[in-house]
Design a protein around this motif. Structure first.
Motif, mmCIF file in Angstrom:
data_model
loop_
_atom_site.group_PDB
_atom_site.id
_atom_site.type_symbol
_atom_site.label_atom_id
_atom_site.label_comp_id
_atom_site.label_asym_id
_atom_site.label_seq_id
_atom_site.Cartn_x
_atom_site.Cartn_y
_atom_site.Cartn_z
ATOM 1 N N UNK A 111 19.064 3.005 -4.366
ATOM 2 C CA UNK A 111 19.828 4.039 -5.264
ATOM 3 C C UNK A 111 19.280 5.517 -5.186
ATOM 4 N N UNK A 112 20.670 6.119 -5.011
ATOM 5 C CA UNK A 112 20.775 7.592 -4.437
ATOM 6 C C UNK A 112 20.363 8.616 -6.597
ATOM 7 N N UNK A 113 19.914 8.273 -6.973
ATOM 8 C CA UNK A 113 19.373 8.566 -8.468
ATOM 9 C C UNK A 113 17.801 8.515 -8.764
ATOM 10 N N UNK A 114 17.156 7.244 -7.943
ATOM 11 C CA UNK A 114 15.608 7.304 -8.259
ATOM 12 C C UNK A 114 14.980 7.926 -7.383
ATOM 13 N N UNK A 115 14.616 8.694 -8.696
ATOM 14 C CA UNK A 115 13.764 10.048 -7.299
ATOM 15 C C UNK A 115 12.341 9.718 -7.670
ATOM 16 N N UNK A 116 11.625 9.843 -6.148
ATOM 17 C CA UNK A 116 10.356 10.068 -5.922
ATOM 18 C C UNK A 116 9.255 10.438 -6.687
ATOM 19 N N UNK A 117 8.282 10.106 -7.023
ATOM 20 C CA UNK A 117 7.483 10.935 -8.869
ATOM 21 C C UNK A 117 6.290 11.357 -7.441
ATOM 22 N N UNK A 118 5.203 11.805 -8.386
ATOM 23 C CA UNK A 118 4.031 11.892 -7.743
ATOM 24 C C UNK A 118 3.506 11.245 -6.993
ATOM 25 N N UNK A 119 2.999 9.847 -7.709
ATOM 26 C CA UNK A 119 2.424 8.466 -7.853
ATOM 27 C C UNK A 119 2.885 8.287 -6.076
ATOM 28 N N UNK A 120 4.468 8.383 -6.073
ATOM 29 C CA UNK A 120 5.251 7.729 -5.287
ATOM 30 C C UNK A 120 4.797 8.358 -3.799
ATOM 31 N N UNK A 121 4.865 9.719 -3.570
ATOM 32 C CA UNK A 121 4.248 11.000 -3.231
ATOM 33 C C UNK A 121 3.517 10.922 -2.432
ATOM 34 N N UNK A 122 2.666 10.643 -3.638
ATOM 35 C CA UNK A 122 0.721 10.269 -2.752
ATOM 36 C C UNK A 122 0.777 9.249 -2.231
ATOM 37 N N UNK A 123 1.542 8.340 -2.576
ATOM 38 C CA UNK A 123 1.494 6.491 -1.765
ATOM 39 C C UNK A 123 1.603 6.839 -0.143
ATOM 40 N N UNK A 124 2.929 8.134 0.024
ATOM 41 C CA UNK A 124 3.143 8.054 1.270
ATOM 42 C C UNK A 124 2.248 9.013 2.157
ATOM 43 N N UNK A 125 1.871 10.000 1.303
ATOM 44 C CA UNK A 125 0.872 10.842 1.818
ATOM 45 C C UNK A 125 -0.528 10.170 2.376
ATOM 46 N N UNK A 126 -1.080 8.977 1.089
ATOM 47 C CA UNK A 126 -1.951 8.355 1.667
ATOM 48 C C UNK A 126 -2.030 7.110 3.046
ATOM 49 N N UNK A 127 -0.637 6.321 3.014
ATOM 50 C CA UNK A 127 -1.094 6.024 3.658
ATOM 51 C C UNK A 127 -0.260 6.196 4.652
ATOM 52 N N UNK A 128 0.098 6.891 4.852
ATOM 53 C CA UNK A 128 0.500 8.016 6.160
ATOM 54 C C UNK A 128 -1.020 8.879 7.231
ATOM 55 N N UNK A 129 -2.080 9.127 5.986
ATOM 56 C CA UNK A 129 -3.246 9.836 5.898
ATOM 57 C C UNK A 129 -3.775 8.027 6.855
ATOM 58 N N UNK A 130 -3.597 7.233 6.167
ATOM 59 C CA UNK A 130 -5.276 6.021 6.506
ATOM 60 C C UNK A 130 -4.751 5.612 7.821
ATOM 61 N N UNK A 131 -2.936 5.331 7.878
ATOM 62 C CA UNK A 131 -2.870 4.516 9.588
ATOM 63 C C UNK A 131 -3.479 5.472 10.491
ATOM 64 N N UNK A 132 -3.299 7.212 10.369
ATOM 65 C CA UNK A 132 -3.408 8.127 11.078
ATOM 66 C C UNK A 132 -4.639 8.503 11.540
ATOM 67 N N UNK A 133 -5.806 8.288 10.521
ATOM 68 C CA UNK A 133 -7.005 8.232 10.848
ATOM 69 C C UNK A 133 -7.564 7.139 11.451
ATOM 70 N N UNK A 134 -6.774 5.615 11.348
ATOM 71 C CA UNK A 134 -6.903 4.010 12.098
ATOM 72 C C UNK A 134 -7.797 3.593 11.138
ATOM 73 N N UNK A 135 -7.856 4.167 9.408
ATOM 74 C CA UNK A 135 -8.528 3.284 8.717
ATOM 75 C C UNK A 135 -7.482 2.365 7.669
ATOM 76 N N UNK A 136 -6.515 1.926 8.113
ATOM 77 C CA UNK A 136 -5.821 1.234 7.645
ATOM 78 C C UNK A 136 -5.551 0.168 7.918
ATOM 79 N N UNK A 137 -5.869 -0.179 6.889
ATOM 80 C CA UNK A 137 -5.635 -1.536 5.895
ATOM 81 C C UNK A 137 -4.452 -2.722 6.316
ATOM 82 N N UNK A 138 -3.925 -3.288 6.758
ATOM 83 C CA UNK A 138 -2.189 -3.387 6.460
ATOM 84 C C UNK A 138 -2.581 -5.242 5.634
ATOM 85 N N UNK A 139 -1.975 -5.074 4.163
ATOM 86 C CA UNK A 139 -1.843 -6.414 4.227
ATOM 87 C C UNK A 139 -0.478 -6.569 2.866
#
Length: 145
Positions: free
Chosen positions: A68-96
């Motif tokens: 969807x070229x008109x679907x904008x990223x919200x701050x919550x979406x952005x926080x999710x991507x930042x948070x998921x990346x942080x967890x992945x890089x710290x080795x604390x990610x739980x993938x479900x």
């Protein structure tokens, strides 16, 4: 964790070219994959390869959001991507079910970032500024523009 916010600022400023009026999921996927994960993703990789790489690691990008070229990223979406990346890089990610799960101590991904000393505002501002003039070339190519 404080060092991660500097890494994300770097991520926002690494790609060259024109950028989108509203930040899209495609722009975010390309910037994250080629910026922070640039050692694993080719610099000439198209949007679909960037999203596939991130999804394979649990950093979730919905196909519906990407197409969807008109679907904008919200701050919550952005926080999710930042948070998921942080967890992945710290080795604390739980993938479900193929997605990195939000830790229980936070009600939202924004809360997770606050609890972990990640100041989203400058990162968000940099991302929005980065895409202020039009989509990334990879995103424009994906949509045939």
């Amino acid at each position: 964790m404080r060092g991660l916010k500097h890494i994300f600022l770097f991520l926002v400023f690494v790609s060259g070219g024109a950028y989108a009026a509203a930040p899209t999921f495609g722009d975010l996927a390309v910037l994250l994959a080629k910026g922070y994960f640039g050692n694993y993703v080719r610099q000439d990789a198209p949007l679909e390869q960037c999203a596939a790489f991130l999804n394979s690691r649990g950093i979730f990008f919905s196909l519906f959001d990407l197409i969807d070229p008109d679907k904008a990223v919200t701050k919550e979406d952005f926080a999710r991507v930042v948070g998921q990346t942080t967890l992945l890089l710290s080795g604390e990610a739980e993938v479900v079910s193929g997605r990195i799960k939000k830790p229980l101590e936070a009600e939202t991904w924004i809360d997770y970032c606050l609890l972990n000393d990640i100041d989203l505002q400058p990162i968000w501002n940099g991302f929005v500024q980065r895409v202020a003039e039009g989509s990334l070339p990879e995103v424009r190519k994906f949509f045939g523009r």
